[in-house]
Design a protein around this motif. Structure first.
Motif, mmCIF file in Angstrom:
data_model
loop_
_atom_site.group_PDB
_atom_site.id
_atom_site.type_symbol
_atom_site.label_atom_id
_atom_site.label_comp_id
_atom_site.label_asym_id
_atom_site.label_seq_id
_atom_site.Cartn_x
_atom_site.Cartn_y
_atom_site.Cartn_z
ATOM 1 N N TRP A 48 -72.404 -78.639 -65.077
ATOM 2 C CA TRP A 48 -72.192 -77.606 -64.052
ATOM 3 C C TRP A 48 -72.188 -78.195 -62.645
ATOM 4 O O TRP A 48 -71.896 -77.512 -61.676
ATOM 5 C CB TRP A 48 -73.225 -76.486 -64.187
ATOM 6 C CG TRP A 48 -73.025 -75.745 -65.455
ATOM 7 C CD1 TRP A 48 -73.795 -75.801 -66.583
ATOM 8 C CD2 TRP A 48 -71.937 -74.871 -65.781
ATOM 9 N NE1 TRP A 48 -73.268 -75.008 -67.565
ATOM 10 C CE2 TRP A 48 -72.126 -74.427 -67.110
ATOM 11 C CE3 TRP A 48 -70.814 -74.410 -65.080
ATOM 12 C CZ2 TRP A 48 -71.244 -73.556 -67.743
ATOM 13 C CZ3 TRP A 48 -69.941 -73.539 -65.706
ATOM 14 C CH2 TRP A 48 -70.155 -73.123 -67.024
ATOM 15 N N ILE A 185 -52.043 -79.273 -67.741
ATOM 16 C CA ILE A 185 -51.881 -79.729 -69.123
ATOM 17 C C ILE A 185 -53.154 -79.382 -69.878
ATOM 18 O O ILE A 185 -54.245 -79.838 -69.527
ATOM 19 C CB ILE A 185 -51.615 -81.249 -69.188
ATOM 20 C CG1 ILE A 185 -50.359 -81.578 -68.381
ATOM 21 C CG2 ILE A 185 -51.466 -81.707 -70.635
ATOM 22 C CD1 ILE A 185 -49.937 -83.035 -68.433
ATOM 23 N N THR A 187 -54.736 -76.081 -72.716
ATOM 24 C CA THR A 187 -55.013 -74.642 -72.757
ATOM 25 C C THR A 187 -56.267 -74.366 -73.582
ATOM 26 O O THR A 187 -56.284 -73.514 -74.461
ATOM 27 C CB THR A 187 -53.803 -73.869 -73.320
ATOM 28 O OG1 THR A 187 -53.413 -74.487 -74.554
ATOM 29 C CG2 THR A 187 -52.625 -73.889 -72.364
ATOM 30 N N SER A 189 -60.686 -73.829 -72.925
ATOM 31 C CA SER A 189 -61.458 -72.959 -72.020
ATOM 32 C C SER A 189 -61.201 -73.300 -70.556
ATOM 33 O O SER A 189 -61.060 -72.404 -69.714
ATOM 34 C CB SER A 189 -62.955 -73.116 -72.291
ATOM 35 O OG SER A 189 -63.250 -72.748 -73.601
ATOM 36 N N GLY A 191 -58.557 -74.926 -69.014
ATOM 37 C CA GLY A 191 -57.212 -74.590 -68.560
ATOM 38 C C GLY A 191 -57.030 -73.086 -68.442
ATOM 39 O O GLY A 191 -56.478 -72.565 -67.456
ATOM 40 N N GLN A 193 -59.264 -70.786 -67.945
ATOM 41 C CA GLN A 193 -59.974 -70.217 -66.785
ATOM 42 C C GLN A 193 -59.294 -70.604 -65.472
ATOM 43 O O GLN A 193 -59.292 -69.842 -64.507
ATOM 44 C CB GLN A 193 -61.420 -70.715 -66.748
ATOM 45 C CG GLN A 193 -62.323 -70.062 -67.773
ATOM 46 C CD GLN A 193 -63.791 -70.439 -67.573
ATOM 47 O OE1 GLN A 193 -64.108 -71.501 -67.047
ATOM 48 N NE2 GLN A 193 -64.680 -69.575 -68.013
ATOM 49 N N ARG A 210 -50.009 -77.584 -75.805
ATOM 50 C CA ARG A 210 -49.746 -78.195 -77.109
ATOM 51 C C ARG A 210 -50.088 -77.227 -78.241
ATOM 52 O O ARG A 210 -49.366 -77.124 -79.212
ATOM 53 C CB ARG A 210 -50.561 -79.488 -77.251
ATOM 54 C CG ARG A 210 -50.218 -80.262 -78.492
ATOM 55 C CD ARG A 210 -50.766 -81.661 -78.458
ATOM 56 N NE ARG A 210 -52.236 -81.687 -78.537
ATOM 57 C CZ ARG A 210 -52.949 -82.798 -78.523
ATOM 58 N NH1 ARG A 210 -52.332 -83.974 -78.425
ATOM 59 N NH2 ARG A 210 -54.266 -82.767 -78.599
ATOM 60 N N GLY A 381 -59.924 -81.771 -71.651
ATOM 61 C CA GLY A 381 -61.185 -81.749 -72.376
ATOM 62 C C GLY A 381 -61.979 -83.033 -72.358
ATOM 63 O O GLY A 381 -61.899 -83.830 -71.416
ATOM 64 N N ASN A 500 -59.105 -84.583 -80.885
ATOM 65 C CA ASN A 500 -58.454 -84.600 -79.563
ATOM 66 C C ASN A 500 -58.501 -85.988 -78.921
ATOM 67 O O ASN A 500 -57.855 -86.211 -77.904
ATOM 68 C CB ASN A 500 -59.120 -83.584 -78.618
ATOM 69 C CG ASN A 500 -60.589 -83.905 -78.381
ATOM 70 O OD1 ASN A 500 -61.279 -84.338 -79.291
ATOM 71 N ND2 ASN A 500 -61.059 -83.707 -77.186
#
Ligand code: NAP
Length: 544
Positions: A48, A185, A187, A189, A191, A193, A210, A381, A500
């Motif tokens: 955070w 690039i 999608t 959490s 991207g 948001q 993707r 990510g 990923n």
């Protein structure tokens, strides 16, 4: 013998000052251990602190996304919104750190780069990027499960002359994207948001997708005084829920099976849950996380919603997830994500139709077209659950490397300990519930377990604890068997599986049996004298 042979500089080094580090410093000091902590950031907060991208906020209700161990802290902190934004969550971390007076134990702007086990010392030599070396008996990793940013090695990336950002390494002073052509690039959490927020001011937003992901509306709003008062009065119940629930907090459910209710009742319940908002939607019915047909009914409802929100049918179809059961990858929670694509300056490119071939000086080229932009935002990510640890050069007995040890797939005992790496404890590590439950609560449970374990060692005159290989093997089997009971195994790819990250072996990393079951197992292990841990005295003590 060197003077520090049986006397490390400090009892414990804690790596990281996010939610895990803060609580670990507190509990360990309270138990009488000396503690030093190192934090790469310039303040507390961990993920955070770093994740400052536009739109970043928690997707677990704020009232559940907080420590549970102190009624006073609970009473003295009031969240402003149902899903708190990043700056407020970081302020909360700071508030707790100040109240617990842990700040003096932390060295900021300092990254741990290496740690080596020293058998003579019965402890760790910890090295930082500022040149500090400190020795400790116990090394407690609080590096976070989602903190090692992952930028895919796209060809030509070095040629791109524009601005490149990663959602999890957003500049502290913010970035003005007004009037800029922005490519996003990813999608997940992050991207999902970020896109609506970036679209507020950018000249254009092109989303390179993707895999279409399921996202649920947060229905975020300010918390009312009544809600805050009720939360304060309900502290004891919330605390109790951390011991008895799968997720670490109570999630509302109808308790019904979607396969057993009428289509009318199904729709009415799901509409109600959709309007309530948040990922609690997934728990509306009790069978959708276990049964593929039940899951399909839930997913169809969301697919219909996407079609009803997104005006252009071609865009809607691109955004509609079809390759995985809903909830088998981490569900996203958004504010006006699908709605954003109704604006003329926001578009989605489906990378399944036209894969990225290369970046260029002015943007990127897919198999079908050239795209020009000023800024690229990588919302790609993390090297989840293992990356933050394997990026540190951690050497256990005989100089073995943790990165090598985990190269075939990370295996641990309880997600907390690894054979060959004595006195190393990996809070929310692979093989623990961590990312599948409310992580703050998972952290508390882990820190409490580790602190109690160290107290046990101290009380018995022991100084060395190492997970046994058989205990690790049995736990790994249990983690994988538990996964088979969930729909996670039907996701073709996800960061839970490590797919990923190029080259990372496919292995489901978190423990999916729930925090309640996991806590019971840990309690039994402790009650059984820390079964599965080989515990001995310091070499010097053994010899005497
Ligand atoms: P993520 O869920 O791993 O999403 C990464 C995205 O990048 C995916 O869409 C992925 O596509 C895409 N991607 C990765 N490599 C790519 C490549 N080579 N080419 C094209 N696309 C690529 O990461 P995240 O969104 O940062 O979220 C990670 C986790 O952090 C979340 O699941 C959540 O647990 C946590 N988080 C929480 C919050 C919150 O509390 N609100 C906010 C942000 C993050 P594929 O799906 O095809 O791999």
């Amino acid at each position: 013998m060197s003077p520090d042979v049986d006397c490390p500089d400090t009892d414990c080094v804690v790596i990281g000052a996010g939610f895990g580090g803060i609580y670990a410093i507190h509990r360990l000091r309270e138990a009488g251990f000396t503690v030093r902590a190192f934090e790469a950031g310039s303040d507390v907060g961990g993920v955070w602190f770093w994740n400052r991208y536009p739109g970043a906020r928690c997707d677990v209700p704020s009232l559940s996304y907080q420590y549970s161990f102190s009624a006073e802290l609970d009473r003295d902190w009031n969240w402003s919104e149902r899903f708190a934004p990043q700056p407020e969550i970081q302020r909360y971390a700071r508030f707790v750190a100040e109240r617990l007076d842990v700040l003096p134990a932390i060295t900021f702007d300092t990254r741990v780069t290496a740690a080596a086990w020293d058998e003579e010392l019965t402890g760790w030599r910890v090295v930082t990027d500022t040149g500090t070396t400190v020795t400790c008996r116990y090394l407690v990793s609080a590096v976070g499960a989602l903190s090692a940013a992952q930028t895919p090695p796209f060809p030509g990336l070095a040629d791109f002359a524009g601005q490149a950002l990663h959602t999890s390494q957003w500049p502290e002073d913010g970035v003005d994207l007004a009037g800029r052509r922005v490519a996003v690039i990813g999608t997940g959490s992050s991207g999902i948001q970020a896109v609506p927020e970036i679209a507020r001011t950018a000249a254009s937003v092109t989303v390179f997708q993707r895999t279409a992901n399921f996202s649920l509306p947060a229905q975020n709003r300010p918390l009312t005084d009544d809600e805050l008062r009720a939360a304060e009065a309900g502290y004891a119940d919330r605390r109790a829920a951390t011991f008895t629930t799968r997720a670490g907090h109570v999630i509302p459910t109808t308790g019904k099976r979607i396969l057993e209710v009428s289509p009318e009742e199904r729709r009415a319940e799901l509409e109600r849950a959709w309007e309530r908002g948040g990922n609690e939607f997934l728990a509306t019915f009790v069978d959708t996380g276990k049964d593929l047909e039940a899951n399909r009914l839930l997913a169809d409802f969301v697919r219909d919603k996407i079609r009803s929100i997104v005006s252009d049918p071609v865009t809607a179809e691109k955004l509609t997830p079809r390759d995985h059961p809903i909830g088998s990858k981490r569900i996203c929670v958004d504010t006006a994500y699908y709605e954003a694509f109704n604006a003329p300056h926001v578009d989605v490119v489906d990378l399944r139709d036209e894969p990225i071939e290369t970046f260029t000086a002015t943007g990127l080229r897919t198999a079908a077209a050239e795209y020009a932009f000023d800024t690229v935002v990588f919302a790609t990510g993390f090297d989840a659950l293992t990356g933050a640890l394997t990026r540190i050069d951690i050497r256990g007995t005989g100089g073995r490397s943790l990165a090598d040890e985990w190269a075939p797939g990370a295996q641990t005992y309880l997600g907390l300990a690894v054979p060959g790496f004595p006195n190393l404890f990996t809070l929310t590590g692979p093989g623990s519930p961590s990312v599948l439950v409310t992580v703050v609560i998972a952290i508390e449970q882990h820190v409490d377990f580790v602190t109690d374990h160290l107290l046990h060692l101290r009380e018995h005159g022991l100084t060395r604890s190492e997970a046994e290989p058989e205990a690790r093997d049995r736990w790994t089997e249990q983690v994988q068997a538990t996964t088979q009971l969930t729909l996670h195994r039907h996701a073709p790819s996800s960061w839970y599986l490590g797919t990923n990250v190029p080259g990372k072996p496919r292995l489901f990393l978190p423990y999916a049996g729930g925090l309640d079951a996991y806590r019971r197992i840990c309690d039994e292990v402790a009650a059984d004298g820390y079964r599965g841990f080989a515990m001995t005295g310091a070499r010097a003590e053994v010899a005497s």
